[in-house]
Design an enzyme around this catalytic site. Structure first.
Site, PDB file in Angstrom:
ATOM      1  N   GLY A  76       3.699   4.256 -13.490  1.00 36.77           N
ATOM      2  CA  GLY A  76       2.958   5.024 -14.486  1.00 36.77           C
ATOM      3  C   GLY A  76       2.171   4.064 -15.348  1.00 36.77           C
ATOM      4  O   GLY A  76       2.459   2.864 -15.365  1.00 36.77           O
ATOM      5  N   CYS A  80       7.774  -0.171 -10.310  1.00 40.19           N
ATOM      6  CA  CYS A  80       6.855  -0.515 -11.395  1.00 40.19           C
ATOM      7  C   CYS A  80       7.351   0.026 -12.740  1.00 40.19           C
ATOM      8  O   CYS A  80       8.344  -0.462 -13.263  1.00 40.19           O
ATOM      9  CB  CYS A  80       5.444  -0.021 -11.050  1.00 40.19           C
ATOM     10  SG  CYS A  80       4.197  -0.766 -12.109  1.00 40.19           S
ATOM     11  N   TYR A  81       6.718   1.048 -13.289  1.00 46.53           N
ATOM     12  CA  TYR A  81       7.209   1.601 -14.563  1.00 46.53           C
ATOM     13  C   TYR A  81       8.660   2.079 -14.386  1.00 46.53           C
ATOM     14  O   TYR A  81       9.493   1.908 -15.277  1.00 46.53           O
ATOM     15  CB  TYR A  81       6.324   2.768 -15.010  1.00 46.53           C
ATOM     16  CG  TYR A  81       6.694   3.293 -16.380  1.00 46.53           C
ATOM     17  CD1 TYR A  81       6.220   2.672 -17.529  1.00 46.53           C
ATOM     18  CD2 TYR A  81       7.530   4.403 -16.524  1.00 46.53           C
ATOM     19  CE1 TYR A  81       6.561   3.132 -18.793  1.00 46.53           C
ATOM     20  CE2 TYR A  81       7.876   4.875 -17.780  1.00 46.53           C
ATOM     21  CZ  TYR A  81       7.388   4.239 -18.915  1.00 46.53           C
ATOM     22  OH  TYR A  81       7.734   4.698 -20.157  1.00 46.53           O
ATOM     23  N   HIS A  93       4.739  -2.170  -5.729  1.00 47.82           N
ATOM     24  CA  HIS A  93       4.595  -0.782  -5.267  1.00 47.82           C
ATOM     25  C   HIS A  93       4.814  -0.681  -3.747  1.00 47.82           C
ATOM     26  O   HIS A  93       3.862  -0.867  -2.995  1.00 47.82           O
ATOM     27  CB  HIS A  93       3.182  -0.279  -5.581  1.00 47.82           C
ATOM     28  CG  HIS A  93       2.944  -0.050  -7.038  1.00 47.82           C
ATOM     29  ND1 HIS A  93       3.129   1.163  -7.642  1.00 47.82           N
ATOM     30  CD2 HIS A  93       2.536  -0.885  -8.017  1.00 47.82           C
ATOM     31  CE1 HIS A  93       2.850   1.079  -8.923  1.00 47.82           C
ATOM     32  NE2 HIS A  93       2.489  -0.167  -9.179  1.00 47.82           N
ATOM     33  N   GLU A 147       4.989   1.938  -2.124  1.00 44.18           N
ATOM     34  CA  GLU A 147       4.328   3.146  -1.602  1.00 44.18           C
ATOM     35  C   GLU A 147       2.875   2.915  -1.207  1.00 44.18           C
ATOM     36  O   GLU A 147       2.280   3.755  -0.551  1.00 44.18           O
ATOM     37  CB  GLU A 147       4.428   4.294  -2.618  1.00 44.18           C
ATOM     38  CG  GLU A 147       3.492   4.222  -3.819  1.00 44.18           C
ATOM     39  CD  GLU A 147       3.995   3.346  -4.967  1.00 44.18           C
ATOM     40  OE1 GLU A 147       4.836   2.456  -4.716  1.00 44.18           O
ATOM     41  OE2 GLU A 147       3.535   3.525  -6.105  1.00 44.18           O
ATOM     42  N   GLY A 169     -10.655  33.239   6.027  1.00 45.30           N
ATOM     43  CA  GLY A 169     -11.199  32.405   7.098  1.00 45.30           C
ATOM     44  C   GLY A 169     -10.952  30.933   6.812  1.00 45.30           C
ATOM     45  O   GLY A 169     -11.176  30.083   7.645  1.00 45.30           O
ATOM     46  N   VAL A 196      -8.515  27.509   5.558  1.00 44.11           N
ATOM     47  CA  VAL A 196      -7.316  26.920   6.141  1.00 44.11           C
ATOM     48  C   VAL A 196      -6.034  27.540   5.565  1.00 44.11           C
ATOM     49  O   VAL A 196      -5.155  27.995   6.310  1.00 44.11           O
ATOM     50  CB  VAL A 196      -7.282  25.387   5.875  1.00 44.11           C
ATOM     51  CG1 VAL A 196      -6.077  24.758   6.537  1.00 44.11           C
ATOM     52  CG2 VAL A 196      -8.565  24.731   6.343  1.00 44.11           C
ATOM     53  N   ASP A 197      -5.930  27.569   4.232  1.00 46.76           N
ATOM     54  CA  ASP A 197      -4.659  27.949   3.619  1.00 46.76           C
ATOM     55  C   ASP A 197      -4.267  29.398   3.935  1.00 46.76           C
ATOM     56  O   ASP A 197      -3.138  29.669   4.334  1.00 46.76           O
ATOM     57  CB  ASP A 197      -4.706  27.736   2.101  1.00 46.76           C
ATOM     58  CG  ASP A 197      -5.098  26.302   1.752  1.00 46.76           C
ATOM     59  OD1 ASP A 197      -4.909  25.432   2.611  1.00 46.76           O
ATOM     60  OD2 ASP A 197      -5.592  26.074   0.633  1.00 46.76           O
ATOM     61  N   LYS A 254      -2.083  19.364   1.574  1.00 46.05           N
ATOM     62  CA  LYS A 254      -3.098  19.914   2.481  1.00 46.05           C
ATOM     63  C   LYS A 254      -2.920  19.468   3.938  1.00 46.05           C
ATOM     64  O   LYS A 254      -2.999  20.271   4.857  1.00 46.05           O
ATOM     65  CB  LYS A 254      -4.493  19.490   2.000  1.00 46.05           C
ATOM     66  CG  LYS A 254      -5.627  20.203   2.690  1.00 46.05           C
ATOM     67  CD  LYS A 254      -5.817  21.561   2.091  1.00 46.05           C
ATOM     68  CE  LYS A 254      -6.939  22.338   2.707  1.00 46.05           C
ATOM     69  NZ  LYS A 254      -7.206  23.580   1.967  1.00 46.05           N
TER      70      LYS A 254
END
Ligand code: XMP
Length: 529
Positions: free
Chosen positions: A59, A86-87, A173, A175, A228, A230-231, A374
């Site tokens: 953060g 990190c934080y 980090h 990640e 029409g 994606v979701d 997504k």
């Protein structure tokens, strides 16, 4: 109804915007379910959620700042394995009695990490390796019972742990991709230290979601507004897998979709999935509604309001429907302001309140995608049998072609734009595919991310054959982007541009000129309205 989480899951404490999200994604990439929680969640509330492990994110704050986010110290007493980055590393240190000092010199970018002693977190990673750092403060004294397991030249406590209590943290980090063995460290934590199973796979997810939808809905009927996109398409396929014909999809055709889209909806949902599908032809209604309207926001407002009016008219005709399925996805929930409103529950509520239920009408909501990012939604769509062209469709605004026609929307302009846009898509689909064949990379830096035609509200002079013309120009917009927040115009080869221009002028009546928009975002936006 409260949804049941997968049995094993990691709670990611979010200390600042993008950091937590990225970690949650990385954990899920390892096939372990993870969810963001507010960083100040009380330990008792967290215990009720029954996570299998905790990760404390990075953060932007300094731990000694007055408004620095804190954690409830009791979370370290729950007996759960904890990993901090990190934080998260610094907050673990100060909360458990260590110290953090403000360093003279910050450390930003790649750094050489040197391990010391053995550590289950760093197992199967080299003694010297590259990690990604981004900090000024650093831990100057570790809490009692902790040992230092790695350092860099400027950071004496780059990793620390208390293996007995299963508490681990790193200043770097893991990640981010620049930390060469970051994924390995995460796997060491999830599978070696926490003993979790990599069981969050698409097949399991579908099975779990199907069971949960069945339990939630029982024998009731469900309605879904299909756009029409994606979701909503993925929700339709998922809910249909769970409850079959108890689901009715309503497709409101507002007449501003691209060429071939209404046909694709029919083909996929009516023919392939054999779902009960109500195709509402609202094209004329929308044409009247938009006549004379030139202001972009007014167009958006009218189109959105009318959608719900048409949708609820159809819903009322169906009788006895209790549920409405929605394609809300995880970023919608996060972005609608978990942080701003101070907690997840209030966020979800405000999100639901956006639906303008008419007087006396109410549906309970099911939102089976509300925990998915997504690209996970896309993967789910593929696994459920939706065609790639639907699942990987580029972003297309809800108000559709209406906001790509500058000024008033008329049936004649829609026809011109739809035809020009079809050519743009055909040519640039082929260009992207060609690039993929050559590079093997779908996200090659020169492939286009979003491309379309825009119709401005002007005419210009041209000459065709022996005749002078006074006709419409078409604007070509093609951008490279990762997330639509920023974008650059695509450096398309001249021959591709020439072919698009030649085809549009030759094949679309009423167009005598094609121009290419060469403005990045910012300062422009991707769309023209
Ligand atoms: P801009 O034009 O703001 O667009 O650079 C960023 C992304 O959002 C899409 N977009 C919309 N999507 N309704 C939508 O559903 C809208 O009114 C809308 N306006 C822009 C745009 O296509 C791009 O991907």
């Amino acid at each position: 109804m409260q949804k049941v989480r997968p049995q094993q899951f990691v709670a990611v404490f979010d200390f600042g915007a993008q950091y937590g999200q990225l970690i949650a994604r990385r954990v899920r990439d390892c096939h372990v379910y993870s969810e963001l929680v507010p960083c100040d969640i009380p330990a008792a509330e967290l215990a009720e959620m029954a996570p299998s492990a905790i990760i404390l994110s990075g953060g932007p704050a300094s731990v000694y700042a007055d408004d620095a986010p804190r954690v409830d110290p009791a979370i370290f007493e729950l007996g759960l394995p904890v990993l901090g980055f990190c934080y998260g590393h610094q907050i673990m240190a100060v909360t458990l009695g260590g110290e953090v000092a403000h360093a003279e010199k910050g450390e930003y970018g790649p750094a050489e990490l040197v391990r010391s002693g053995s550590s289950e977190l760093l197992v199967s990673t080299p003694g010297d390796q590259t990690v990604w750092m981004s900090h000024r403060d650093s831990v100057s004294r570790v809490p009692e019972g902790f040992t230092v397991t790695a350092r860099t030249e400027t950071c004496p406590v780059a990793a620390m742990e208390c293996a007995e209590r299963r508490l681990y943290s790193t200043q770097f980090h893991p990640e981010v991709r620049h930390t060469a063995y970051g994924r390995r460290m995460l796997e060491n934590f999830l599978f070696g230290i926490c003993r979790l199973e990599p069981s969050w796979t698409m097949d399991n997810i579908i099975e779990e979601q199907v069971a949960s939808i069945r339990e939630q809905v029982g024998d009731d009927k469900v309605i879904l507004g299909l756009s029409g996109g994606v979701d909503s398409s993925v929700v339709a396929a998922l809910v249909h897998r769970a409850i079959g014909d108890q689901l009715t999809c309503v497709f409101v055709n507002h007449g501003m979709l691209r060429a071939g889209e209404p046909e694709l909806v029919e083909e996929v949902f009516r023919d392939q999935f054999e779902m009960p599908l109500v195709h509402v032809h609202a094209e004329d209604r929308y044409a009247q509604l938009l006549a004379g309207v030139t202001d972009p926001e007014e167009k958006r407002r009218r189109i959105g309001t009318e959608f719900w009016r048409v949708f609820f008219e159809e819903a009322e005709k169906l009788h006895g429907v209790r549920w409405m399925a929605q394609g809300t996805i995880y970023p919608d929930i996060i972005e609608s302001g978990a942080r701003k409103t101070g907690g997840k529950a209030s966020t979800i509520k405000s999100h639901h309140n956006l639906i303008p239920f008419p007087e006396g009408v109410h549906f309970d909501l099911i939102e089976p995608l509300d925990r998915f990012f997504k690209d996970e939604v896309r993967e789910l769509g593929v696994a459920l049998g939706l065609p790639a062209k639907m699942v990987y469709r580029q972003p297309f605004p809800g108000p559709g072609l209406a906001i790509r026609i500058i000024g008033e929307v008329t049936p004649e302009k829609l026809e011109v734009l739809r035809n020009a846009d079809a050519i743009v898509r055909e040519e640039l689909d082929a260009y992207n595919e060609d690039l993929f064949q050559k590079t093997g990379d779908r996200n090659s830096e020169h492939s286009c991310w979003q491309y379309f035609a825009v119709l401005p509200d002007i005419r210009s002079v041209g000459v065709m054959g022996d005749e002078r013309t006074y006709a419409r120009p078409v604007i070509l917009r093609a951008v490279e982007s990762a997330d639509a927040m920023t974008a650059d115009w695509a450096r398309l080869p001249y021959d591709v541009l020439a072919r698009i221009s030649g085809r549009i002028v030759g094949e679309v009546p009423g167009v005598n000129r094609v121009v290419y928009d060469i403005t990045p975002k910012p300062p422009a936006t991707i769309e023209w309205e």
